[in-house]
Design an enzyme around this catalytic site. Structure first.
Site, PDB file in Angstrom:
ATOM      1  N   ALA A 113       0.799  -1.222   0.000  1.00 62.10           N
ATOM      2  CA  ALA A 113       0.000   0.000   0.000  1.00 62.10           C
ATOM      3  C   ALA A 113       0.832   1.273   0.000  1.00 62.10           C
ATOM      4  CB  ALA A 113      -0.930   0.010   1.213  1.00 62.10           C
ATOM      5  N   ASN A 130       5.837   3.736   0.003  1.00 63.19           N
ATOM      6  CA  ASN A 130       5.177   2.490  -0.371  1.00 63.19           C
ATOM      7  C   ASN A 130       5.621   1.381   0.578  1.00 63.19           C
ATOM      8  OD1 ASN A 130       5.416  -0.258  -2.094  1.00 63.19           O
ATOM      9  ND2 ASN A 130       3.598   0.902  -2.669  1.00 63.19           N
ATOM     10  N   HIS A 131       4.689   0.457   0.859  1.00 64.85           N
ATOM     11  CA  HIS A 131       4.958  -0.584   1.849  1.00 64.85           C
ATOM     12  C   HIS A 131       4.919  -1.973   1.211  1.00 64.85           C
ATOM     13  CE1 HIS A 131       5.210  -2.496   5.741  1.00 64.85           C
ATOM     14  NE2 HIS A 131       5.144  -1.329   6.376  1.00 64.85           N
ATOM     15  N   SER A 132       5.581  -2.133   0.079  1.00 61.68           N
ATOM     16  CA  SER A 132       5.663  -3.459  -0.536  1.00 61.68           C
ATOM     17  C   SER A 132       6.596  -4.366   0.262  1.00 61.68           C
ATOM     18  CB  SER A 132       6.172  -3.347  -1.975  1.00 61.68           C
ATOM     19  OG  SER A 132       5.190  -2.769  -2.806  1.00 61.68           O
TER      20      SER A 132
END
EC number: 5.1.3.2
Length: 699
Positions: free
Chosen positions: A425, A536-538
């Site tokens: 997200a 971003n939190h990939s």
């Protein structure tokens, strides 16, 4: 979204049928600019939802969309049940003159029956205002009458093809319905001539499926090499240059004409009905050659053309007499053919294949098949592809040589899990921790909901990972390069943070270089200031096909320097060294099944005193390298940001186990909003632009 639009808006809601099409989409823009809310219904038989996605970003509004055929009464009634429709603008219908002569029954069934079903539902739900997109084809050959060029509304009607007959029949239906109840119905019948051009933004325009039927779109396709040459049907007419004369109207002017007609109906005597026709045209005729030369000038290209024989049914002059519209609607054209050609060329050069892009695929991500809940894949079928979601503008998947390298879910349900761990997200407004959820700004104290021990993490209950972004606008500016732009309007009333914030995220996918670039921008549209820190939190797993673990991943970082934190993971003010390999090390740090564990904020430059709210002009710096020997895939993470959080996923949840993925989160400092040395770089003031850039590069 339905309840949200109904409850939050005091604007009148206009149902726009065929709103994904050429004229409909431009009219939606003008409606929203004039304070209306829109609901679009379209069966997408000659259009695409991508125009609506672009409209959302262009207008900064959510636009509810229903893929429905107007002949489907049950499907169409859902719109009236779910929204309090105030008025209808009706564009939906088949519209190709030549095609109508080949499949007349389909035209009669679709255009007339669809309109009847629509009117029946309007009657059932007490909606009385109706603007109808008619056509100058209802006049037929107006040259058969003396003194009828330019064509007034009083000209006798006599369409010469099935398409024109359907428009004529619908006009008669509207007149009959009005005569049955002269106190209720308010009908505006708009007969327009030759719409051309595109929105000056270059984001929406005409995108005919198949061979264009109209002059300007055909010329545009010749200009970009999609067609060999232009065919001009006859140069022996009694005109200035031997070619026929037509009344061309810029599509933006035409869209504004629909607003003028709707406002006329709204202002009309409340106790009286109305059924009236207006011509929408410039009143000025242009020959085919004049339009040809205007487009050649706008494009800088001398288009090849060939003069052939006249087409059956073509006449010398079809020009509108728009006096009634000017007098009663207070409307007239403002843009010229030259403006239309310039705007069309901008649309064409920026979208040479219109909305139809190779390598782009979309699928619904929710069971209810909502168009604002889609997974869009860019680079489909190539050696590097990326999949994004509207929810959280999330990265759903990245595939390198066909191998997925990030964690994600098959549908939206996984991302809506309360314990989703922010997988893939966009994190905002404020990534990472804020001590005790408290901060002060502009002499006011704020308290966020505590959600991580004693702290607020990743914006707590206001996190972007649960918010639905508008768009995307997907473009293919050059070979192997695609862009996808998402937008979020994060209003103060929907969050615990101060101010209304407009956020855009532009993803750039380079399939040849196997890279994904993310550009984040934020601006306050209301309020004095707000904390902001976007990332971003990939979660990456470079060896997914061979193991559900990051074990064996080799890591190297730019620097050992890291923000020291206390037991609550809040900075102490010190910078310390971590035991981790750097780019200068002889060996990488290898991640094992349980150790080493990291959840650390590393700094790019320990001596820096960050104050920039916008880092986009900073050097793009390599901060992390990751490699897995089994897959032979390398990940490089680059950023313009001063820090990056490295997390080995030791507390992953929501269907994933510990250490199934690691995260690299470039951004600003932990709890910077409460640290005087760092506060400036996370405080966005009104009039400023927040900016940052992150790049994932694979080999």
């Amino acid at each position: 979204m339905t309840a949200q639009l109904q409850s939050e808006s005091t604007s009148k809601i206009v149902l726009v049928t065929g709103g994904a099409g050429y004229i409909g989409s431009h009219t939606v823009v003008e409606l929203i600019e004039n304070g209306y809310d829109c609901v679009v219904a379209d069966n997408l038989s000659n259009s695409t939802y991508d125009s609506v996605a672009r409209l959302e970003v262009l207008t900064k509004h959510h636009i509810p969309f229903y893929e429905v055929d107007l002949c489907d009464r049950k499907g169409l009634e859902k719109v009236f049940k779910e929204y309090k429709i105030d008025s209808v603008i009706h564009f939906a219908g088949l519209k190709a003159v030549g095609e109508s002569t080949q499949i007349p029954l389909r035209y009669y069934h679709n255009n007339i029956l669809g309109t009847v079903v629509l009117l029946e539902l309007m009657q059932q739900y007490n909606v009385s205002k109706f603007v109808f997109s008619s056509s100058a084809t209802v006049y037929g050959d107006a040259t058969r009458f003396p003194n009828m060029i330019p064509i007034p509304e009083e000209c006798p009607l006599g369409p010469t093809n099935p398409y024109g007959h359907t428009k004529y029949a619908i006009e008669n239906i509207l007149n009959d319905l009005y005569n049955s109840d002269k106190k209720s119905w308010k009908f505006a019948i708009l007969r327009y001539f030759n719409p051309i051009g595109a929105h000056p933004s270059g984001l929406i325009g005409e995108d005919p499926l198949g061979i264009p039927n109209n002059l300007l779109p055909y010329m545009a396709q010749v200009a970009v090499g999609r067609r060999e040459k232009l065919y001009i049907f006859g140069d022996d007419y009694d005109s200035r240059d031997g070619t026929p004369i037509r009344d061309y109207i810029h599509v933006v002017d035409l869209a504004k004409g629909h607003i003028a007609a709707l406002q006329y109906l709204e202002a009309y005597n409340e106790n009286e009905g109305l059924c009236r026709e207006w011509n929408l045209g410039s009143g000025k005729g242009s020959t085919v050659f004049e339009v040809y030369h205007a487009f050649c000038k706008a494009s800088g290209i001398d288009l090849p053309y060939k003069v052939t024989g006249r087409r059956a049914g073509d006449v010398l002059n079809l020009t509108a007499k728009p006096d009634r519209a000017k007098r009663e609607l207070k409307w007239q054209t403002e843009l010229q053919v030259e403006d239309s050609c310039k705007d069309l060329w901008k649309w064409t050069t920026e979208n040479p294949f219109g909305y139809q892009l190779r390598g782009v695929e979309a699928r619904f991500s929710a069971e209810d098949m909502r168009y604002d809940a889609r997974f869009v894949t860019i680079g489909a079928g190539t050696r590097f592809q990326a999949t994004f979601a509207n929810l959280g503008a999330s990265i759903v998947d990245l595939k390198v040589n066909g191998q997925s390298v990030v964690l994600g879910y098959e549908n939206e349900e996984g991302y809506l899990n309360p314990d989703s761990a922010y997988i893939g997200a966009t994190i905002g407004r404020y990534a990472n921790r804020i001590s005790k959820g408290k901060f002060s700004l502009c002499n006011k104290d704020y308290q966020l909901t505590v959600n991580n021990g004693v702290n607020a993490n990743h914006s707590s209950i206001g996190s972007f990972h649960r918010k639905r972004f508008l768009g995307p606008i997907i473009q293919n500016p050059s070979k192997d390069v695609f862009t996808a732009e998402y937008m979020l309007i994060d209003n103060e009333k929907d969050t615990e943070f101060p101010g209304d914030l407009l956020v855009t995220i532009q993803y750039t996918v380079n399939v040849a270089q196997k890279s994904l670039e993310m550009v984040y921008k934020g601006k306050l549209t209301a309020g004095e200031a707000t904390p902001i820190n976007l990332t971003n939190h990939s979660y990456f797993n470079l060896n997914k096909p061979y193991g559900d673990t990051i074990e064996g991943t080799e890591i190297m970082v730019r620097s050992k320097k890291s923000v020291d934190v206390d037991k609550n993971m809040i900075p102490t003010g010190n910078i310390v060294d971590r035991e981790i390999a750097t780019f200068n090390s002889t060996k990488p740090t290898v991640l094992g099944p349980k150790n080493p564990q990291f959840d650390c904020c590393f700094v790019v430059d320990e001596n820096a005193k960050p104050s920039q709210i916008n880092t986009l002009n900073n050097e793009l710096t390599l901060i992390v390298k990751a490699f897995h020997p089994d897959s032979n895939i390398t990940l490089e993470v680059l950023s313009t940001e001063p820090t990056y959080q490295f997390y080995t996923g030791d507390f992953l949840s929501a269907g994933y186990e510990a250490r199934q993925g690691f995260a690299i989160e470039p951004g600003r400092y932990i709890d910077a909003i409460n640290q005087e040395n760092w506060k400036d770089c996370v405080t966005l003031k009104n009039g400023e632009t927040y900016g940052s850039k992150i790049v994932y590069r694979f080999s």
